[in-house]
Design an enzyme around this catalytic site. Structure first.
Site, mmCIF file in Angstrom:
data_model
loop_
_atom_site.group_PDB
_atom_site.id
_atom_site.type_symbol
_atom_site.label_atom_id
_atom_site.label_comp_id
_atom_site.label_asym_id
_atom_site.label_seq_id
_atom_site.Cartn_x
_atom_site.Cartn_y
_atom_site.Cartn_z
ATOM 1 N N GLU A 92 0.926 -1.189 0.317
ATOM 2 C CA GLU A 92 0.105 0.074 0.093
ATOM 3 C C GLU A 92 1.070 1.361 -0.142
ATOM 4 O O GLU A 92 2.243 1.162 0.446
ATOM 5 C CB GLU A 92 -0.979 0.135 1.031
ATOM 6 C CG GLU A 92 -1.763 -0.820 0.901
ATOM 7 C CD GLU A 92 -3.209 -1.346 2.100
ATOM 8 O OE1 GLU A 92 -3.569 -1.392 2.005
ATOM 9 O OE2 GLU A 92 -2.312 -1.012 3.571
ATOM 10 N N CYS A 105 3.786 8.492 1.274
ATOM 11 C CA CYS A 105 3.900 7.359 2.439
ATOM 12 C C CYS A 105 4.317 6.387 1.588
ATOM 13 O O CYS A 105 3.355 5.564 0.969
ATOM 14 C CB CYS A 105 2.523 7.373 3.739
ATOM 15 S SG CYS A 105 3.260 5.978 4.812
ATOM 16 N N CYS A 112 6.218 -7.502 6.904
ATOM 17 C CA CYS A 112 7.466 -6.497 7.399
ATOM 18 C C CYS A 112 7.955 -8.061 8.798
ATOM 19 O O CYS A 112 6.481 -9.354 9.222
ATOM 20 C CB CYS A 112 7.628 -5.290 8.550
ATOM 21 S SG CYS A 112 8.358 -5.111 9.486
ATOM 22 N N CYS A 116 6.370 -6.693 15.436
ATOM 23 C CA CYS A 116 6.012 -5.278 16.328
ATOM 24 C C CYS A 116 4.287 -5.574 16.424
ATOM 25 O O CYS A 116 3.684 -5.717 15.209
ATOM 26 C CB CYS A 116 6.134 -3.726 15.580
ATOM 27 S SG CYS A 116 7.690 -3.514 15.659
ATOM 28 N N CYS A 119 1.583 -3.952 14.738
ATOM 29 C CA CYS A 119 1.556 -3.183 13.638
ATOM 30 C C CYS A 119 1.094 -3.625 13.083
ATOM 31 O O CYS A 119 0.917 -5.063 13.183
ATOM 32 C CB CYS A 119 2.804 -2.887 14.097
ATOM 33 S SG CYS A 119 2.492 -2.374 11.945
ATOM 34 N N CYS A 336 -0.898 5.326 10.624
ATOM 35 C CA CYS A 336 0.375 4.872 10.559
ATOM 36 C C CYS A 336 0.190 3.449 11.312
ATOM 37 O O CYS A 336 -0.842 3.288 12.493
ATOM 38 C CB CYS A 336 1.057 5.001 12.283
ATOM 39 S SG CYS A 336 1.032 7.132 11.193
#
Ligand code: SAH
Ligand code: SF4
Length: 351
Positions: A92, A105, A112, A116, A119, A336
């Site tokens: 995205e 962004c 990933c 974390c 997220c 975010c």
């Protein structure tokens, strides 16, 4: 024209493109390069080169991003793209229009590996690194969209999916292209990292002074190990040393990201620990406070508006510069930490 380089439209640098244009007159290279990077044109639209060449270029250098969906939020000021890549991975990109600037962004990886828990990208796991062409094309498409809206894209933040410092050489090649070919100023390029020390060290040796944002979220190792598991490999002292090195090498302001999680890292003691950490390493950092955005796989909620304001005021009174980041795109899961490219994330645990 040779077709030996298997890549995408925005993959080749100028030399590689020159190789692809072998046998063509020299000025074609300038025409194509200007078309791609100054006019932000698709190959078929670079009308000053002959049609046959345009077609051959389009065949040899396919676009990397196929649009799956485009969602708009904030009265048209936030646009989130979901792209499919050649191997069906999805990423995205989020374009954000502000009164005084336009920012995109971008993602640096599909997924990933840093895990974390708060997220959505981390919850979905890692698929692969993106290529230079896949990163640069996100910026070009956003630039085109901004232009259609009568605006100019000048800012790029590597805060989309993925950990840019886990893919440092590619991210750096993309930065050079954004700077050299698209003409974006290094001051307007920001890399956000979870704190991969070798990546930060490498970045400190690179020539352009791009901004560095470090996702801190906690100022003691125990809590940070919990929130950001990679902290076990690169604990706070090592991270702060690397930040100091970056600051010394670049002379640019450093920023710390702090996602405020209710009752977890928004206590007065957290603000005091952060202040102490900045003092101990003499880091003149700026802290960006982001109330945690909801994600499917994380049960805890963001701090209340009042708590966010109080936390900022406390940091201010302790001499640490802090601002609250305005939230964008929460209605379309573009804020975010919410980017999961439609991939399943871990099932929510019960609160
Ligand atoms: N991997 C990099 C860049 C992508 S994440 C990094 O972690 O810095 C971009 C920012 O969003 C980081 O500061 C990250 O900590 C933050 N973030 C992740 N999940 C979030 C959430 N649910 N709410 C608010 N911010 C979040
Ligand atoms: Fe990866 Fe950054 Fe999300 Fe952590 S916050 S999982 S490093 S994208």
């Amino acid at each position: 024209m040779s077709t030996a380089v298997a890549t995408s439209l925005y993959g080749p640098d100028r030399d590689e493109l020159s190789g692809l244009l072998e046998g063509e007159p020299r000025y074609r290279l300038d025409q194509v390069w200007t078309g791609l990077y100054e006019q932000l044109a698709a190959p078929g639209e670079i009308t000053n080169v002959p049609k046959a060449l345009r077609e051959r270029l389009a065949d040899a250098l396919p676009t990397a991003l196929r649009e799956v969906t485009r969602q708009v939020n904030d009265g048209g000021d936030t646009v989130k793209y979901l792209w499919e890549l050649h191997d069906a991975s999805r990423i995205e990109t989020v374009l954000m229009l502000y009164p005084d600037r336009v920012t995109v962004c971008v993602s640096s990886q599909a997924g990933c590996a840093m895990g974390c828990g708060f997220c959505a990208t981390g919850q979905a796991g890692f698929t692969r690194h993106l290529t230079v062409g896949e990163i640069v094309e996100q910026v070009v498409v956003a630039g085109r969209q901004a232009r259609e809206m009568g605006r100019r894209l000048a800012n790029v933040v590597f805060m989309g999916m993925g950990e840019p410092m886990a893919n440092e050489p590619t991210v750096w090649a993309a930065i050079e292209r954004l700077h050299g070919a698209l003409g974006l100023s290094a001051r307007h390029l920001t890399i956000s990292t979870v704190g991969l020390v070798p990546g930060i060290r490498k970045l400190a040796t690179r020539p352009l002074p791009v901004n560095l944002a470090v996702s801190l979220h906690a100022a003691n190792d125990e809590l940070r190990n919990d929130l950001v598991p990679i902290n076990k490999r690169y604990p706070l002292d090592a991270l702060m040393e690397a930040c100091t090195e970056y600051l010394d090498a670049k002379g640019r302001r450093l920023s710390f990201e702090w996602a405020l999680i209710a009752g977890v890292n928004d206590r007065d003691s957290d603000a005091r620990e952060l202040t102490a950490l900045c003092r101990r390493f003499r880091l003149p950092a700026h802290v960006n406070l982001i109330p945690l955005n909801p994600t499917p796989g994380y049960p805890t909620v963001g701090s209340s508006r009042q708590r966010v304001a109080d936390f900022r005021d406390l940091l201010d009174s302790l001499g640490v510069n802090a601002t609250v980041r305005r939230n964008r795109g929460t209605d379309i899961a573009a804020a975010c930490g919410q980017l999961a490219a439609g991939q399943p994330v871990a099932t929510p645990r019960r609160r």
